[in-house]
Design a protein around this motif. Sequence first.
Motif, PDB file in Angstrom:
ATOM      1  N   ASN A 143      29.394 -36.594  15.506  1.00 18.34           N
ATOM      2  CA  ASN A 143      28.356 -36.315  16.495  1.00 18.34           C
ATOM      3  C   ASN A 143      28.042 -34.826  16.587  1.00 18.34           C
ATOM      4  OD1 ASN A 143      27.338 -38.729  17.479  1.00 18.34           O
ATOM      5  ND2 ASN A 143      29.175 -39.072  18.748  1.00 18.34           N
ATOM      6  N   ALA A 144      29.060 -34.024  16.484  1.00 19.47           N
ATOM      7  CA  ALA A 144      28.849 -32.573  16.552  1.00 19.47           C
ATOM      8  C   ALA A 144      28.091 -32.095  15.317  1.00 19.47           C
ATOM      9  CB  ALA A 144      30.195 -31.859  16.667  1.00 19.47           C
ATOM     10  N   GLN A 145      28.419 -32.704  14.184  1.00 15.41           N
ATOM     11  CA  GLN A 145      27.736 -32.340  12.941  1.00 15.41           C
ATOM     12  C   GLN A 145      26.240 -32.675  13.009  1.00 15.41           C
ATOM     13  OE1 GLN A 145      29.995 -34.154   9.882  1.00 15.41           O
ATOM     14  NE2 GLN A 145      30.185 -32.221   8.775  1.00 15.41           N
ATOM     15  N   LEU A 146      25.951 -33.854  13.533  1.00 20.75           N
ATOM     16  CA  LEU A 146      24.544 -34.247  13.672  1.00 20.75           C
ATOM     17  C   LEU A 146      23.831 -33.310  14.653  1.00 20.75           C
ATOM     18  CD1 LEU A 146      24.941 -38.138  13.802  1.00 20.75           C
ATOM     19  CD2 LEU A 146      23.968 -36.781  11.928  1.00 20.75           C
ATOM     20  N   TYR A 147      24.517 -32.977  15.739  1.00 21.74           N
ATOM     21  CA  TYR A 147      23.915 -32.062  16.715  1.00 21.74           C
ATOM     22  C   TYR A 147      23.644 -30.708  16.062  1.00 21.74           C
ATOM     23  CZ  TYR A 147      23.171 -29.462  21.049  1.00 21.74           C
ATOM     24  OH  TYR A 147      22.637 -28.673  22.045  1.00 21.74           O
ATOM     25  N   ARG A 148      24.560 -30.282  15.222  1.00 24.26           N
ATOM     26  CA  ARG A 148      24.378 -29.009  14.524  1.00 24.26           C
ATOM     27  C   ARG A 148      23.129 -29.055  13.640  1.00 24.26           C
ATOM     28  NH1 ARG A 148      24.520 -25.426  10.888  1.00 24.26           N
ATOM     29  NH2 ARG A 148      25.681 -23.495  11.162  1.00 24.26           N
ATOM     30  N   GLY A 149      22.953 -30.164  12.934  1.00 18.98           N
ATOM     31  CA  GLY A 149      21.773 -30.308  12.068  1.00 18.98           C
ATOM     32  C   GLY A 149      20.479 -30.268  12.869  1.00 18.98           C
ATOM     33  N   LEU A 150      20.471 -30.983  13.984  1.00 16.00           N
ATOM     34  CA  LEU A 150      19.271 -31.007  14.839  1.00 16.00           C
ATOM     35  C   LEU A 150      18.991 -29.619  15.415  1.00 16.00           C
ATOM     36  CD1 LEU A 150      20.071 -34.255  16.901  1.00 16.00           C
ATOM     37  CD2 LEU A 150      18.435 -34.065  15.018  1.00 16.00           C
ATOM     38  N   LEU A 151      20.055 -28.988  15.875  1.00 15.98           N
ATOM     39  CA  LEU A 151      19.895 -27.707  16.561  1.00 15.98           C
ATOM     40  C   LEU A 151      19.468 -26.600  15.589  1.00 15.98           C
ATOM     41  CD1 LEU A 151      20.138 -26.351  19.345  1.00 15.98           C
ATOM     42  CD2 LEU A 151      22.500 -25.726  18.745  1.00 15.98           C
ATOM     43  N   ALA A 152      19.945 -26.678  14.369  1.00 22.58           N
ATOM     44  CA  ALA A 152      19.556 -25.645  13.389  1.00 22.58           C
ATOM     45  C   ALA A 152      18.031 -25.671  13.193  1.00 22.58           C
ATOM     46  CB  ALA A 152      20.275 -25.890  12.064  1.00 22.58           C
ATOM     47  N   ILE A 153      17.470 -26.871  13.142  1.00 20.12           N
ATOM     48  CA  ILE A 153      16.013 -26.989  13.001  1.00 20.12           C
ATOM     49  C   ILE A 153      15.329 -26.474  14.269  1.00 20.12           C
ATOM     50  CG2 ILE A 153      14.095 -28.592  12.684  1.00 20.12           C
ATOM     51  CD1 ILE A 153      16.110 -30.449  11.196  1.00 20.12           C
ATOM     52  N   ARG A 154      15.852 -26.928  15.416  1.00 20.92           N
ATOM     53  CA  ARG A 154      15.231 -26.543  16.690  1.00 20.92           C
ATOM     54  C   ARG A 154      15.242 -25.034  16.884  1.00 20.92           C
ATOM     55  NH1 ARG A 154      14.449 -29.179  21.539  1.00 20.92           N
ATOM     56  NH2 ARG A 154      13.708 -30.793  20.104  1.00 20.92           N
ATOM     57  N   ARG A 155      16.404 -24.416  16.640  1.00 19.99           N
ATOM     58  CA  ARG A 155      16.484 -22.960  16.872  1.00 19.99           C
ATOM     59  C   ARG A 155      15.652 -22.208  15.843  1.00 19.99           C
ATOM     60  NH1 ARG A 155      15.767 -20.079  19.916  1.00 19.99           N
ATOM     61  NH2 ARG A 155      17.134 -18.295  19.561  1.00 19.99           N
ATOM     62  N   PHE A 156      15.632 -22.701  14.625  1.00 22.94           N
ATOM     63  CA  PHE A 156      14.781 -22.049  13.619  1.00 22.94           C
ATOM     64  C   PHE A 156      13.342 -22.004  14.132  1.00 22.94           C
ATOM     65  CE2 PHE A 156      11.901 -21.728  10.116  1.00 22.94           C
ATOM     66  CZ  PHE A 156      12.523 -20.870   9.223  1.00 22.94           C
ATOM     67  N   GLU A 157      12.865 -23.139  14.626  1.00 20.82           N
ATOM     68  CA  GLU A 157      11.448 -23.210  14.989  1.00 20.82           C
ATOM     69  C   GLU A 157      11.137 -22.556  16.337  1.00 20.82           C
ATOM     70  OE1 GLU A 157       9.484 -26.585  12.335  1.00 20.82           O
ATOM     71  OE2 GLU A 157      10.415 -27.432  14.138  1.00 20.82           O
ATOM     72  N   THR A 158      12.078 -22.607  17.279  1.00 20.41           N
ATOM     73  CA  THR A 158      11.783 -21.914  18.542  1.00 20.41           C
ATOM     74  C   THR A 158      11.811 -20.398  18.333  1.00 20.41           C
ATOM     75  OG1 THR A 158      14.106 -22.227  19.198  1.00 20.41           O
ATOM     76  CG2 THR A 158      12.501 -23.764  20.109  1.00 20.41           C
ATOM     77  N   LEU A 159      12.702 -19.934  17.483  1.00 22.91           N
ATOM     78  CA  LEU A 159      12.720 -18.504  17.161  1.00 22.91           C
ATOM     79  C   LEU A 159      11.438 -18.106  16.416  1.00 22.91           C
ATOM     80  CD1 LEU A 159      14.309 -15.851  17.267  1.00 22.91           C
ATOM     81  CD2 LEU A 159      15.489 -16.534  15.177  1.00 22.91           C
ATOM     82  N   LEU A 160      11.030 -18.974  15.498  1.00 25.04           N
ATOM     83  CA  LEU A 160       9.787 -18.742  14.753  1.00 25.04           C
ATOM     84  C   LEU A 160       8.602 -18.597  15.707  1.00 25.04           C
ATOM     85  CD1 LEU A 160       8.064 -18.837  12.085  1.00 25.04           C
ATOM     86  CD2 LEU A 160       8.095 -21.324  12.319  1.00 25.04           C
ATOM     87  N   MET A 161       8.493 -19.527  16.654  1.00 25.59           N
ATOM     88  CA  MET A 161       7.360 -19.488  17.580  1.00 25.59           C
ATOM     89  C   MET A 161       7.430 -18.239  18.458  1.00 25.59           C
ATOM     90  SD  MET A 161       5.513 -21.934  16.732  1.00 25.59           S
ATOM     91  CE  MET A 161       4.323 -22.476  17.944  1.00 25.59           C
TER      92      MET A 161
END
Lengths: 347, 295
Positions: B4-22
Amino acid sequence: MSDHVPRTVLDSLNLGLHQAMHDDPDVVLLGEDLLDPYGGAFKVARGLSSAFPKQVLTTPISEAGITGIAGGMALRGLRPVVEIMFGDFTTLIADQVINHLAKFNGMYHGQAQAPVVIRTPMGGRRGYGPTHSQTLEKYFLGVPGLTVLAPFNLLGEDPLGAPGQLLCEAILRGDSPALFVEHKLQYLLKLHATQELAEYSVSVHHMGVQFDRPFYALRLKSAPAAQITLAAYGYMAQLALDALHQLAYEDEIFCELLVPTQLAPFELAPLFEAVARTGRLLTIEEGTFSLGWGAEVLARTAETLGSGLRTAGRLAAREGVIPVAPNLEAESLPGTADIIRRVREMV
Amino acid sequence: MDHNAQLYRGLLAIRRFETLLMAQFKTGIFPGTTHTSLGQEANAVGVLTHLAEDDVVVSNHRCHGHFLAYGGNPQALFAELMGKPSGVCGGVGGSQHLHWRNFYSSGVQGGTVAMAAGMALAEKRAGRGAIVIDFMGDGTLGEGIVYECLNMISLWQLPILLVLENNQIAQTTPASLAVAGSIQQRFAAFGIQTVELDSSDVLEILPLAGDLIRQVRSQREPRALIVTTARLGSHSKGDDTRSPRELERLWQARDPLTIQAGRLSEDTRKAVEADVEAAIQGAFAAALAAEGGMR
């Protein structure tokens, strides 16, 4: 692979496809109605599905889809060849060619290649009417990343004949997508063997890096210096050659005919050299007049030669639909008589 | 790290990449425009977790999440979006034209389905056992080439999983104004077995995608997965015409990060967040420091 000597352009192209499929099992032909005994609407694919059943895929009427699919195949290492049954239908593949196949190499920064050869017959004079007779390659000239080729009916040195050799090498050695423009009447033209062209001096400029895209220059042997340069490709090159012959014998007007087999990218050095000698250039094409092949050729010649180009002209199809009625169709497309008339005016 | 933590890490990496991008778009370091997958991260992670090494992935204009879940390097992606030579495609392709290893994306909707079908045909001929995964959207269904390709994908039994992320909006046009009839029946009409799921939960998407990928791999025939999802961000930088109330409702109900975070202990969640924050900030700083780009 065959002792068969090609007699016509159709023969030669068919042999070229056989050779390419024989040499490389990654060559796959896609198109409509390709299977034997039919072998494609104009029979260029005849025999291929029997000889190479795993390399011929007959498809639904989905020009855009098969062209896009060929792009995906090429990105993954295959060498697809697409047959578009009538050149008129290249409008259906424009997005796939311009925004996909021709873009991949550049937009992926050189990390991918899409060497797809798209073969298609253009041209009229068969009474097929407005949507099956057009010459549309001008819309594909100047698309970055796309090569446009058109064979000329010479036998040449290669056992495949010059058209088949050009096609075979484009398939096996090309590193970018190519539109290979054939012509419905050109299929039946005899390949000129050297002995039949004994009257002519034929010089060949070898163009291209991965494979040869010959640029031919033809003139009558022992004729005085040419007064005008004619530029034409494909089927129109044969009509121009007929005109050149008649003008010499009937009017004592001497022409030199320049025939590229690579239409795009525009590499015209042999033409510039010829026009530098004559000062006159007439371009001849079967497509419609405005913004055509001839317009670009003339513009580049003028830019390169400046006042060295004294007289320039373009001969092309009338701008309208191509009628079915034979007399009306003939009036709409440039013929040998039109070439002769224009040359007389210009010299 | 547990599953579960691994999946959360995968989701969060995308989310943080894109929120930082914006957030950083406003500073002018990114040329042009971009499309984010905020809210759709669970599709990328849920599907691509099952990839085998030789599998091929084809994506579209909204491709950052797919690229990162494929294993793409966030630093190279930031650099690409900054237009730098160190980017995935040397800064030429930008946000929507990426190619790295067996990952390809492009910016014209329907054409990506043709690319993917051609790649699946190549894999079928090669017989290496690899498959193709193609991400499309409900908006993609408007283009005719899609139907030409669905027909040939089925006719030729190509090893491809078509993943349709139905976020029910194309740029600003809701699906109710653009998509008639049934999406599922579009695939069914061509004889492509299709599974539908309405979820933003990675734990629901993951096993379903895994089953379908196994079927494509073992039976060498196509499958389609339709995931009804929610686009929580705008189409590109700031062109959302939906009401703040509607967006608020979607964020509450459909955020895959919130759903997955709820399954972790606070300590684990914080550890993953700190780890992702360091990785994404580090990737951003390194991309920014590299030569080239807007300044």
